[in-house]
Design a protein around this motif. Structure first.
Motif, short mmCIF file in Angstrom:
data_model
loop_
_atom_site.label_atom_id
_atom_site.label_comp_id
_atom_site.label_asym_id
_atom_site.label_seq_id
_atom_site.Cartn_x
_atom_site.Cartn_y
_atom_site.Cartn_z
N GLY A 175 2.81 8.56 -3.06
CA GLY A 175 1.57 7.66 -2.30
C GLY A 175 1.80 8.69 -1.13
N ALA A 181 -4.39 7.90 -1.04
CA ALA A 181 -3.73 7.47 -0.29
C ALA A 181 -4.39 6.59 1.33
CB ALA A 181 -1.89 6.93 -1.03
N SER A 344 0.94 2.42 -1.05
CA SER A 344 0.05 2.95 -0.18
C SER A 344 -1.02 3.38 -0.15
CB SER A 344 0.42 4.57 -0.96
OG SER A 344 1.66 4.20 -1.39
N PHE A 345 -1.65 2.32 -0.95
CA PHE A 345 -3.63 2.37 -0.44
C PHE A 345 -4.06 0.91 0.33
CE2 PHE A 345 -3.53 5.62 -3.80
CZ PHE A 345 -4.62 6.33 -3.62
#
Length: 397
Positions: A175, A181, A344-345
């Motif tokens: 990420g 991200a 990461s999102f």
């Protein structure tokens, strides 16, 4: 293959907490996808929107909402809801329209403006919904459910807290290389271990956040793509699986069912998530050994390990071993969540299954930058929504 459609364009709005309407995120992602495809908005014959139930009435009719925001031009509109699998079902709907000859080019859009904290059940009481029963009768919020899953893996397969932390470390490293991200900072196992306990054995950094974000794809018939696609590898969607559980095995999450997703096994002999992947492989005429990468639904670190097995990337109980040998990291034999994943999102529910296919498209084109999987030729996604909604997409170049 006759069931293939081309991915001409992919676009995203960065994930985060931006404080704007989901419509803004979706339209920006849509314009990015159109630019990537080298097409104008007027070239689109149909818009399929992935619904967001938290967006009020505009969220219930997402196809029409995005069409209006982009400017009425006569395109067909469709709206699809399947909780976290909404994006993949929107892709499946778009593909069906193309293969039926209803449109040559279809825009698929999903976006969300998610509240902080746990997602509460939407749409009122649902006493026949196993997820609603879990929330209301057991008081098991999603993090509690993830914790039970992790405990199961520890008891049955010998997974450890350190294994779960390694998933987060792996995904955070990927990420950090992804401009879309939300979290772009590497983390260490020690930082995961030091984060607050949420649902033992899982800690705060083991569980994904809720986010704002948007993703979009421009899909077309193969004939249109051959006439209009830019130079370079042509990415094709070869399979979209949106299967439901099969009687008598109606347990939605049976984590210890043997899985060989490349074998022709009756659906009732495998768990629900494994059936999702099996149907996609079967339709694509490919198996797990043909995949160059996978994008999976890592609501928690332990759940990612389960997907390795359900996708047939590892034998039952061997997911942690695959992780330990580095096979699922960037540079490994079968990178999983090269995008950084939900770790990461965070969750932007209608967008995430579309975002997974965006990542496959960029990887298969060789345009994923520092996180590029060398020689990527085929990829698979996996996602699961409430009450039996699930999805898997196979894309090839």
């Amino acid at each position: 293959m006759s069931g293939e459609v081309a991915v001409l364009g992919a676009g995203m709005h960065p994930w985060g907490k931006w404080g704007h309407s989901f419509v803004e995120y979706g339209t920006r992602a849509a314009r990015a996808a159109l630019a990537d495809a080298g097409l104008a908005w007027g070239d689109i014959g149909s818009v399929v929107g992935a619904d967001t139930v938290r967006g009020g009435y505009p969220g219930y009719v997402a196809g029409a909402t995005f069409a209006r925001a982009l400017g009425w031009q006569g395109a067909r509109v469709t709206s699809v809801y399947a909780a976290c699998a909404s994006g993949a079902q929107a892709i499946g709907t778009a593909r069906a329209q193309i293969l039926a000859g209803l449109a040559d080019v279809v825009l698929v859009v999903g976006a969300d403006a998610a509240p902080k904290g746990f997602f509460k059940p939407a749409g009122g009481d649902r006493p026949e919904d196993p997820d609603w029963l879990r929330f209301r009768l057991l008081g098991a919020t999603n993090p509690a459910y993830f914790g039970l899953y992790a405990r199961h893996r520890m008891a049955v397969h010998g997974d450890t807290r350190e294994d779960f932390a390694r998933v987060k470390v792996k995904n955070a490293a990927a990420g950090a290389l992804n401009p879309y991200a939300r979290y772009r900072k590497p983390v260490t196992e020690e930082e995961v271990a030091a984060s607050a306990v949420v649902a033992d054995p899982l800690r705060l950094l083991d569980i994904c956040a809720t986010s704002d974000g948007g993703a979009a794809l421009v899909l077309s018939s193969m004939d249109f793509a051959r006439r209009h696609a830019a130079e370079g590898p042509l990415v094709r969607i070869r399979a979209v699986s949106t299967v439901s559980p099969s009687y008598p095995n109606t347990v939605l999450d049976l984590p210890d069912v043997a899985t060989d997703s490349a074998a022709a096994v009756p659906p009732q002999d495998r768990g629900f998530r494994a059936s999702i992947a099996h149907a996609a492989y079967e339709e694509a005429g490919l198996g797990p050994g043909d995949m160059s990468l996978a994008e999976v639904y890592d609501l928690s670190t332990a759940l990612e390990l389960q997907w390795y097995e359900d996708l047939g990337l590892a034998a039952p109980g061997a997911g942690a071993g695959l992780l330990r040998e580095g096979a699922t990291a960037l540079g490994g034999r079968i990178p999983v969540n090269a995008s950084g994943g939900l770790a990461s999102f965070g969750e932007a529910v209608p967008a995430q299954a579309i975002a997974q296919v965006c990542e496959l498209a960029w990887q298969l084109r060789g345009r994923a930058g520092e996180r590029q999987v060398a020689g990527a030729r085929a990829g698979v996604t996996a996602n699961q929504g409430l009450f039996g909604h699930g999805s898997s997409v196979v894309a090839v170049r």
